[in-house]
Design an enzyme around this catalytic site. Sequence first.
Site, short mmCIF file in Angstrom:
data_model
loop_
_atom_site.label_atom_id
_atom_site.label_comp_id
_atom_site.label_asym_id
_atom_site.label_seq_id
_atom_site.Cartn_x
_atom_site.Cartn_y
_atom_site.Cartn_z
N ASP A 41 0.84 -1.21 0.00
CA ASP A 41 0.00 0.00 0.00
C ASP A 41 0.88 1.26 0.00
OD1 ASP A 41 0.88 -0.02 2.60
OD2 ASP A 41 -1.11 0.17 3.52
N SER A 42 2.20 1.07 0.03
CA SER A 42 3.13 2.18 -0.21
C SER A 42 2.90 2.74 -1.61
CB SER A 42 4.58 1.72 -0.04
OG SER A 42 4.80 0.52 -0.76
N ASP A 80 -1.19 -6.31 -0.48
CA ASP A 80 -1.24 -5.62 0.82
C ASP A 80 -2.66 -5.14 1.07
OD1 ASP A 80 -0.03 -4.74 3.10
OD2 ASP A 80 1.04 -3.07 2.17
N LYS A 110 -1.10 -9.43 2.91
CA LYS A 110 -0.38 -8.95 4.10
C LYS A 110 -1.29 -8.00 4.86
CE LYS A 110 2.96 -5.69 3.99
NZ LYS A 110 2.40 -4.67 4.90
N GLU A 112 -1.36 -5.31 8.31
CA GLU A 112 -0.64 -4.64 9.39
C GLU A 112 -1.33 -4.90 10.72
OE1 GLU A 112 0.11 -0.47 8.73
OE2 GLU A 112 0.98 -0.87 6.76
N GLU A 179 9.03 -4.20 10.99
CA GLU A 179 9.42 -2.89 10.44
C GLU A 179 9.93 -1.96 11.53
OE1 GLU A 179 6.75 -1.04 7.63
OE2 GLU A 179 7.89 0.84 7.66
O1 KIV Z 1 3.46 -1.14 1.72
C1 KIV Z 1 4.64 -1.51 1.78
O2 KIV Z 1 5.45 -1.25 0.89
C2 KIV Z 1 5.05 -2.29 2.95
C3 KIV Z 1 6.50 -2.60 3.09
C4 KIV Z 1 7.22 -1.44 3.63
C5 KIV Z 1 6.72 -3.82 3.90
O3 KIV Z 1 4.24 -2.61 3.75
#
Ligand code: KIV
Length: 285
Positions: A41-42, A80, A110, A112, A179
């Site tokens: 989600d970056s 994500d 993934k 969080e 992280e």
């Molecule tokens: O969204 C992302 O890029 C991440 C990584 C920093 C692990 O969660």
Amino acid sequence: MNIAEIIALKNKRKMTMLTAYDYPIAELVDRVGIDMILVGDSLANVVLGLDSTTKVGMQEMLHHAKAVTRAVKNALVIGDMPYDSYQVNPEECVKNAQRFITEAGCQAVKLEWFEHCLEVTGKIIKAGIPVMGHIGLTPQTVDKIGGFKVQCKDAEAAQRLIKQAVELEEIGCFSVVLECLPDKIAEFITKKIKIPTIGIGAGVHCDGQVLVIHDMLGLFARYTPKFVKKYIDLSPLITKAVNDFKNEVIQEKFPTDQHSFSIKEEELEKIKSLNLKSGTKYSSG
Ligand code: KIV
């Protein structure tokens, strides 16, 4: 790469993971043999120019995840889960996780850490979808963890984090991202749990490492965290190429014959002899 192969790499060799958000980069990353590709989600920050990862939703994530999976032949692709796919609407979590698998072609998702993380993670795993956990600095809930800074600097906070890692393993996560935490805490967690730990700003003792691809290629200038290593600085190279294009077009140095198409001289003469005037009607054939 499948989930069993990733887990089996623990204590054999270090694992590699990079983010990707589009077809050309995913193809390059996969061709090198990176083990896991995260459609992170970056995306919000490094591709869409937003100021928070919470501002990206399922539509954008799926759109980019589809482009990535079209390119990838070997790596495990992980989608994500964006903030509103499970934190705003926890009851939607399984449906949204499923969309990453069935619509976008990812192999895992993934999530969080947040208040109800175990409950949500448990539901998704029960539905048969592999989950990678994510603890330590969790950008989606950055306001609740005191900002973008190193996590668990004292024993009490470290204990909380170790407990989270153990709980994620127990609930059935196949791996967990650590992280931005002290390397010794990451080492402790890595030794304590049997699933692989993938570190970002968590030192060398993790089972693997992940970086945001735009950070390591020098394509994101707004800020660079201490844990990022720029393996190349592409921004000045791209700037130079764009500037060269601009100057060559203005100076009529581009395109040259090499980039143009020709027509036989005799055909050209025929066209000239047609003596076409403005207003001439052309047949559509
Ligand atoms: O969204 C992302 O890029 C991440 C990584 C920093 C692990 O969660």
